[in-house]
Design an enzyme around this catalytic site. Structure first.
Site, PDB file in Angstrom:
ATOM      1  N   TYR A 221     -14.292  31.225  31.148  1.00 16.21           N
ATOM      2  CA  TYR A 221     -13.237  31.170  30.126  1.00 16.21           C
ATOM      3  C   TYR A 221     -13.844  30.833  28.768  1.00 16.21           C
ATOM      4  O   TYR A 221     -14.623  29.883  28.639  1.00 16.21           O
ATOM      5  CB  TYR A 221     -12.199  30.129  30.521  1.00 16.21           C
ATOM      6  CG  TYR A 221     -11.178  29.831  29.440  1.00 16.21           C
ATOM      7  CD1 TYR A 221     -10.378  30.848  28.927  1.00 16.21           C
ATOM      8  CD2 TYR A 221     -11.021  28.554  28.925  1.00 16.21           C
ATOM      9  CE1 TYR A 221      -9.450  30.587  27.937  1.00 16.21           C
ATOM     10  CE2 TYR A 221     -10.085  28.281  27.944  1.00 16.21           C
ATOM     11  CZ  TYR A 221      -9.312  29.302  27.449  1.00 16.21           C
ATOM     12  OH  TYR A 221      -8.395  29.049  26.466  1.00 16.21           O
ATOM     13  N   CYS A 222     -13.518  31.634  27.738  1.00 15.90           N
ATOM     14  CA  CYS A 222     -13.962  31.401  26.362  1.00 15.90           C
ATOM     15  C   CYS A 222     -15.500  31.345  26.314  1.00 15.90           C
ATOM     16  O   CYS A 222     -16.160  32.284  26.730  1.00 15.90           O
ATOM     17  CB  CYS A 222     -13.302  30.134  25.826  1.00 15.90           C
ATOM     18  SG  CYS A 222     -13.556  29.840  24.058  1.00 15.90           S
ATOM     19  N   LEU A 223     -16.095  30.254  25.820  1.00 14.00           N
ATOM     20  CA  LEU A 223     -17.551  30.151  25.784  1.00 14.00           C
ATOM     21  C   LEU A 223     -18.142  30.240  27.185  1.00 14.00           C
ATOM     22  O   LEU A 223     -19.242  30.780  27.372  1.00 14.00           O
ATOM     23  CB  LEU A 223     -17.985  28.814  25.153  1.00 14.00           C
ATOM     24  CG  LEU A 223     -17.534  28.489  23.735  1.00 14.00           C
ATOM     25  CD1 LEU A 223     -18.208  27.217  23.262  1.00 14.00           C
ATOM     26  CD2 LEU A 223     -17.836  29.619  22.792  1.00 14.00           C
TER      27      LEU A 223
END
Length: 626
Positions: free
Chosen positions: A354-356
């Site tokens: 998720y995300c980074l």
């Protein structure tokens, strides 16, 4: 150079120290002479002084300015406006166009006001607010004179957008930054922020005889004292990690200096053969995917018969300043994969990020693709970018000048503080997160109870100086991963080498990872890509439980040998569906999973590097680090 010489030069030893000098043995210097004369100034000292002092002066100056500016570079700001202003000065055609725009806006506003004066009604507004602008939605803004006031403000905003943009010769990033900062400055002067210009506030004040203002003052002081004392925001006491947040039953089965690995207990008699390993972003605490019971993606997955592992990142301090991206790959993603492979040796892993964490998962998949057996059954990217060229307004703050100030600030602190990081994200949505919130709390005297997502958002983390500098410079600024120039652990990473099928989720209102940017995984990968565009923002769109009212999504699988479609063409040709993308993801995972097996209970992973001697109850200890 002697020990005393070095200490004198770097400032750790005062020039007037008492005690033996380098050449004086144990004799004390005479009180009649200055103490610093007793320290011999050698040629080596002069060379070191001449070469190191200028760099140290620059470093400390940048760090000091960075602290005052909240991590932003004033040179970057001045350079953007200088680029715009000088080009505008030598663009008489643009100046003429701006003059025509100004005259047209004056004409429109005058005609609108005259209509109101004549009939107290108009055929429509001069200018409609943008879809995301909710400041003037209350009906009171349509009454005289507030209708004219807010229309004047919106026309002024539009005028300055016309002035800033479209000037020939201005660098696109300079234009975008100047436009963004001008809009931020104008937003501070919005009539919705002023007591006597806001009809909602005036009406509420009259109705409550000023009690709303009294509550607002009390709320303001309470918020201020909480922030200064480091206490949680008001109402967040209702949420406690391990009780009604991050409370899905499980055990920490592996720990090293950077991560804790949580294995969640099964809730079904049988589970899918392949486990799921989730890498959350280290920019915040991991439990955005394990919020309250009804909003927990982890709890939903275990309820669907999956064995789920989750990484919980350490909250770094100054002592972790030198932890870089390679460490997050080796001791984070790859260490977690090794631990999951040891815990479930009979199956490949569904890796999700998720995300980074999604960017890191993609790098890990690219790294493993060089090996004969990757151990991956699939790769899922949740609001994660691998090409940062169109990374939205956040990229406005990524330039050589900006990173120079930020790197020197982080080098002095050892990390990027959560307040400094949170300030940048708040600026991206200042109308909602700063001005509208302030108006509601302090003018209207309203304090709505927070939800679980808001409680998570207030639980920030720090970022190690080296890792964050590498991430911003190599990925955001230089876009090395998309351009095939990204090396990790001594190996070149190519996303086109990934052969595991990809499931990529993006959100329509994402201000951190805009969905057209996430969509570029189609270009960079050479495998089947199932792409999802769901309603909501960067966080709320991912936390999209089944049954959530108003949720919609589009989904389509593009084979690896299909011709490329633009994001706009993909959206136009993909049917919108009601409901949560969670159901579509679990169905996709099921098709790529083997026959069910008996549920797996969490157990200690017995591999080298595990600092645990026995399991610990989830959510572990790293999540509680302040």
């Amino acid at each position: 150079m002697t020990w005393e010489d070095q200490r004198l030069m770097d400032g750790s030893l005062s020039p007037d120290f008492s005690g033996p000098t380098a050449n004086a043995g144990s004799a004390k210097p005479s009180p009649a002479s200055p103490r610093w004369l007793e320290v011999p100034f050698t040629g080596d000292m002069f060379e070191a002084f001449r070469h190191e002092l200028p760099a140290k002066l620059d470093h400390h100056a940048h760090a000091m300015v960075g602290k005052l500016m909240g991590g932003f570079s004033p040179i970057s700001v001045m350079g953007s406006y200088l680029d715009w202003g000088t080009h505008l000065l030598f663009s008489p055609g643009k100046q003429m166009q701006v003059a025509f725009k100004a005259a047209d806006k004056v004409r429109r506003l005058t005609a609108y006001a005259q209509q109101l004066t004549a009939s107290n009604a108009t055929d429509g507004l001069c200018i409609e607010p943008l879809a995301q602008d909710r400041r003037f939605r209350d009906e009171s803004w349509q009454t005289w004179p507030f209708n004219v006031i807010h229309q004047h403000f919106l026309l002024t905003q539009q005028f300055w957008h016309n002035v800033i943009t479209g000037v020939p010769g201005v660098r696109p990033q300079h234009e975008a930054l100047a436009d963004f900062l001008t809009r931020q400055a104008l937003d501070t002067m919005s009539p919705s922020n002023a007591f006597f210009l806001n009809p909602e506030v005036l009406q509420r004040t009259m109705e409550e005889r000023g009690e709303n203002l009294l509550r607002g003052v009390l709320y303001f002081w309470d918020d201020t004292f909480r922030q200064l004392s480091g206490r949680r925001p008001a109402g967040h006491e209702a949420f406690t990690v391990g009780e009604n947040l991050a409370a899905t039953p499980g055990e920490v089965v592996y720990r090293n200096h950077l991560i804790e690995l949580i294995q969640y207990a099964p809730t079904t008699e049988e589970v899918r053969l392949e486990p799921i390993l989730i890498l959350p972003a280290w920019i915040m605490k991991y439990y955005i995917l394990d919020l309250s019971a009804e909003n927990s993606l982890v709890r939903y997955l275990t309820g669907q018969g999956f064995t789920v592992f989750m990484v919980s990142w350490r909250n770094p301090g100054a002592g972790e300043r030198d932890i870089g991206f390679d460490s997050y790959l080796e001791d984070g993603a790859l260490a977690a994969l090794r631990a999951v492979n040891e815990a479930v040796p009979e199956a490949d892993v569904h890796l999700a990020g998720y995300c980074l964490g999604g960017t890191l998962a993609a790098v890990a998949a690219g790294y493993l693709s060089k090996r004969e057996k990757t151990g991956l059954a699939s790769l899922t990217l949740l609001a994660a970018q691998v090409d940062f060229e169109g990374a939205g307004e956040l990229s406005l703050f990524i330039s050589d000048s900006q990173l120079t100030f930020l790197e020197d600030l982080m080098e002095e602190q050892g990390y990027l503080d959560k307040q400094q990081m949170g300030g940048a994200f708040q600026m991206l949505r200042s109308n909602d997160l700063i001005w509208s919130r302030g108006m509601r709390h302090y003018w209207l005297g309203e304090r709505r109870p927070p939800n679980d997502l808001m409680a998570w958002n207030a639980d920030g983390t720090r970022m190690p100086a080296r890792m964050h500098a590498e991430y911003l410079r190599r990925l955001y600024l230089d876009n090395e991963l998309a351009h095939g120039r990204f090396d990790a652990l001594g190996q070149s990473i190519s996303l086109s080498d990934i052969d595991a099928p990809i499931f990529a989720v993006s959100t329509t209102k994402d201000h951190v990872a805009p969905w057209p940017s996430v969509y570029k995984i189609h270009i960079l990968s050479d495998t089947d890509v199932t792409f999802v565009l769901t309603s909501g923002g960067h966080n709320a769109g991912i936390v999209s439980k089944p049954g959530h009212a108003g949720r919609t999504f589009r989904i389509r699988t593009t084979p690896h040998d299909a011709k490329f479609q633009t994001p706009e063409a993909w959206e136009a040709e993909t049917e919108e569906q009601d409901g949560s993308w969670w159901l579509a993801w679990t169905a996709w995972l099921e098709k790529r999973s083997g026959d069910p097996v008996l549920g797996r209970q969490p157990r200690l992973v017995e591999i080298a590097g595990n600092d645990l001697t026995q399991t610990e109850k989830a959510p572990g200890s790293y999540v509680f680090q302040l």
